[in-house]
Scaffold this motif. Structure first.
Motif, PDB file in Angstrom:
ATOM      1  N   ILE A   1       0.943  -1.091   0.081  1.00 26.77           N
ATOM      2  CA  ILE A   1      -0.145   0.064   0.132  1.00 26.77           C
ATOM      3  C   ILE A   1       1.033   1.190   0.158  1.00 26.77           C
ATOM      4  CG2 ILE A   1      -1.680   1.292   1.400  1.00 26.77           C
ATOM      5  CD1 ILE A   1      -2.392  -1.554   2.449  1.00 26.77           C
TER       6      ILE A   1
ATOM      7  N   ASP B   1      -8.426  -0.387  -3.628  1.00 28.37           N
ATOM      8  CA  ASP B   1      -7.716   0.252  -2.624  1.00 28.37           C
ATOM      9  C   ASP B   1      -8.323   1.589  -2.220  1.00 28.37           C
ATOM     10  OD1 ASP B   1      -5.449  -1.604  -2.416  1.00 28.37           O
ATOM     11  OD2 ASP B   1      -4.590  -0.532  -4.224  1.00 28.37           O
TER      12      ASP B   1
ATOM     13  N   ILE C   1      -8.035   4.485   0.326  1.00 29.97           N
ATOM     14  CA  ILE C   1      -6.947   5.194   1.477  1.00 29.97           C
ATOM     15  C   ILE C   1      -7.592   6.448   1.884  1.00 29.97           C
ATOM     16  CG2 ILE C   1      -4.788   5.879   2.218  1.00 29.97           C
ATOM     17  CD1 ILE C   1      -3.565   4.216   0.009  1.00 29.97           C
TER      18      ILE C   1
END
Length: 123
Positions: A59, A111, A113
């Motif tokens: 990540i 993903d 974030i």
């Protein structure tokens, strides 16, 4: 992947404490504390090999640093801007709709974030 002594010890450091997010520098520091003689390049190579094998998920929350997540399932993260801390979002995140992939493509992973920063104290 050959189970070398260094890989086995790094694996133990990574997975012995449950789900976690580590950088190469953090893991190298833990290895040094455990009196393991290895180079930073070995740590990077091992993390990359574990990621390619599906044992870790890379990540990159800010584009300059990578964290390696021992939980490879799809889940969102909070990233503390300016503090270099990455944690799992504790609540379940619901997505009402996923976008369609562009023609000729498939979605390979998701993903999420969420960048956060601490509130400034009121003066």
């Amino acid at each position: 992947m050959r189970p070398t002594r260094q890989r086995i010890i790094l694996c133990e450091l990574l997975f012995a404490r449950g789900d976690r997010h580590v950088t190469a520098e953090m893991l190298y520091g833990e290895a040094v504390e455990a009196n393991l003689q290895l180079s930073m390049a070995t740590v990077y190579n091992t993390l990359n090999q574990f990621t390619q094998a599906g044992l870790l998920r890379r990540i990159g929350p800010d584009g300059s640093r990578s964290f390696f997540d021992t939980n490879t399932s799809v889940h969102p993260h909070f990233y503390f801007d300016g503090e270099d801390i990455l944690i799992d979002v504790p609540e379940t995140l619901l997505l009402d709709q996923m976008p369609e992939a562009l023609p000729g493509h498939v979605i390979s992973r998701l993903d999420i974030i969420i960048h956060i920063r601490r509130k400034r104290a009121a003066t």
